[in-house]
Design a protein around this motif. Structure first.
Motif, short mmCIF file in Angstrom:
data_model
loop_
_atom_site.label_atom_id
_atom_site.label_comp_id
_atom_site.label_asym_id
_atom_site.label_seq_id
_atom_site.Cartn_x
_atom_site.Cartn_y
_atom_site.Cartn_z
N ARG A 112 -1.38 10.71 2.25
CA ARG A 112 -2.61 10.22 3.25
C ARG A 112 -3.54 11.20 3.49
N ALA A 113 -2.82 12.47 3.68
CA ALA A 113 -3.82 13.64 4.06
C ALA A 113 -4.47 13.97 2.94
N LEU A 131 0.86 4.18 -2.91
CA LEU A 131 0.13 5.46 -2.54
C LEU A 131 1.25 6.56 -2.78
N ARG A 191 -7.03 9.98 4.74
CA ARG A 191 -6.81 8.88 5.78
C ARG A 191 -5.33 8.91 6.49
N ASP A 224 0.90 -1.21 -0.22
CA ASP A 224 -0.11 0.01 0.11
C ASP A 224 0.90 1.14 0.11
N GLY A 225 1.94 1.18 0.67
CA GLY A 225 2.88 2.37 0.69
C GLY A 225 3.58 2.55 -0.53
N LYS A 262 4.43 10.63 1.79
CA LYS A 262 3.43 9.90 2.12
C LYS A 262 2.54 10.39 3.02
N ALA A 263 3.02 11.07 4.08
CA ALA A 263 2.05 11.65 4.83
C ALA A 263 1.18 12.68 4.15
N HIS A 265 0.32 9.21 -5.68
CA HIS A 265 0.54 10.54 -5.32
C HIS A 265 1.60 11.27 -6.22
N ARG A 281 -5.74 12.02 0.52
CA ARG A 281 -6.88 11.26 0.44
C ARG A 281 -7.97 11.12 1.52
#
Length: 185
Positions: free
Chosen positions: A180-181, A131, A185, A127-128, A176-177, A135, A183
């Motif tokens: 996630r933000a 992601l 999550r 997933d990482g 990645k942070a 992105h 998206r």
């Protein structure tokens, strides 16, 4: 998902030892997608046991991003510890084992231009990778930050590719942070 049939390895085995490499970034090359598709077919045609998933990851999977000309592919398997289900088939297909470590195996071409990362289907590392890839495909600022970071790091000498990868960790985690933000999550 079934439980692993046996315990996984607990150490990192780097087949062939550390390799000092001189790496350079190349402008994005549309042929990288074709190379991925060739290896996707090669992997799909290998007589593995169980379900497998195959995705193009890494910088060569991001249009417009300069990259080392190494195609990274992630393959997911049912049970990483059941190497008899997939490893021999990939070795017979012309790949060489490079890394055996907890939850991850890596095979590559003898020319070292394609790296195939193997994980179980539900491993968070997959997933990482996806992601980050997704992105960078859509965020020009983070794509530029990532490319500039790689350029700076590749201007140095690395005794092993893993050391170079580790040096990118802080920037990758920050991107990645933000992904996630974005998206939610």
């Amino acid at each position: 998902m079934r439980k692993p049939r046996r315990p996984d390895v607990t150490t990192v085995e780097l087949v062939g030892g550390a390799e000092a490499l001189k790496l350079q970034l190349h402008p994005y090359d549309e042929r990288w997608a074709g190379t991925y598709l060739e290896h996707r077919r090669r992997i799909s045609d290998a007589p593995t046991v169980g379900e497998i998933g195959i995705q193009h990851i890494g910088s060569t999977s991001v249009p417009g991003l300069a990259a080392k000309p190494i195609i990274d592919i992630v393959v997911t398997v049912d049970d990483i510890t059941a190497e008899e289900d997939y490893l021999d088939a990939l070795l017979d297909a012309g790949y060489e084992l490079r890394v055996r470590e907890p939850r991850h195996r890596l095979v590559r071409t003898p020319a070292r231009d394609v790296h195939v990362h193997l994980f179980e289907h539900d491993d968070p590392a997959v997933d990482g990778y996806l992601l980050l890839r997704d992105h960078l495909r859509t965020d020009t600022e983070d794509r530029s930050l990532y490319e500039n970071t790689k350029r700076e790091l590749l201007s140095k000498r690395w005794d092993d590719m893993n050391d170079y990868a580790d040096a990118k960790t802080e920037v990758v985690m920050a991107i990645k942070a933000r992904a996630r933000a974005a998206r939610g999550r």
